[in-house]
Design a protein around this motif. Structure first.
Motif: not given
Length: 142
Positions: A120-129
């Protein structure tokens, strides 16, 4: 603007967006491997979250960028070695394919995983492993 020019502009925008996501994902993996918490924090949206399966010290969802960084600190405190195998690209997301290993006394971790990054907006918004050995992770992270 003609249809052909518009198509070329859209293709350039898609490639630029894809390359930016690849760069952010690569820098995230580099930051965790180097234990560079300020660099990691700069890549995260303030409301970022990271979900890990299992039932152990690092499982469930870490909510907020600071909680994501705290989780990374906790993971690395177990002496993990992070081997980046591939960066996989989807239409909207990027996945880091990793081989993680570590040993603490008699406990050994040897797992393959994929961490999917949403942006989102050139940033990591969510990580799922996603893990190859949840039982092994549960036994290691105690």
């Amino acid at each position: 603007m003609t249809m052909n020019q518009r198509s070329q502009a859209e293709v350039v925008a898609q490639v630029t967006d894809r390359n930016a996501k690849l760069d952010i994902a690569r820098r995230f993996q580099t930051a965790i491997a180097a234990r560079d918490w300020s660099a990691m924090r700069a890549l995260l949206a303030d409301d970022a979250h990271w979900t890990l399966p299992g039932d152990n010290m690092i499982s469930r969802t870490a909510n907020g960028a600071d909680a994501v960084v705290d989780r990374a600190r906790k993971i690395t405190s177990y002496g993990l070695n992070f081997e980046l195998q591939h960066i996989l690209v989807g239409r909207d997301n990027v996945a880091l394919s990793l081989h993680n290993t570590a040993q603490q006394g008699d406990r050994v971790l040897d797992e393959y995983l994929a961490t999917v990054c949403q942006f989102k907006d050139n940033r990591i918004a969510a990580l799922e492993t996603f893990l190859s050995d949840i039982d092994g992770m549960n036994a290691f992270f105690i």
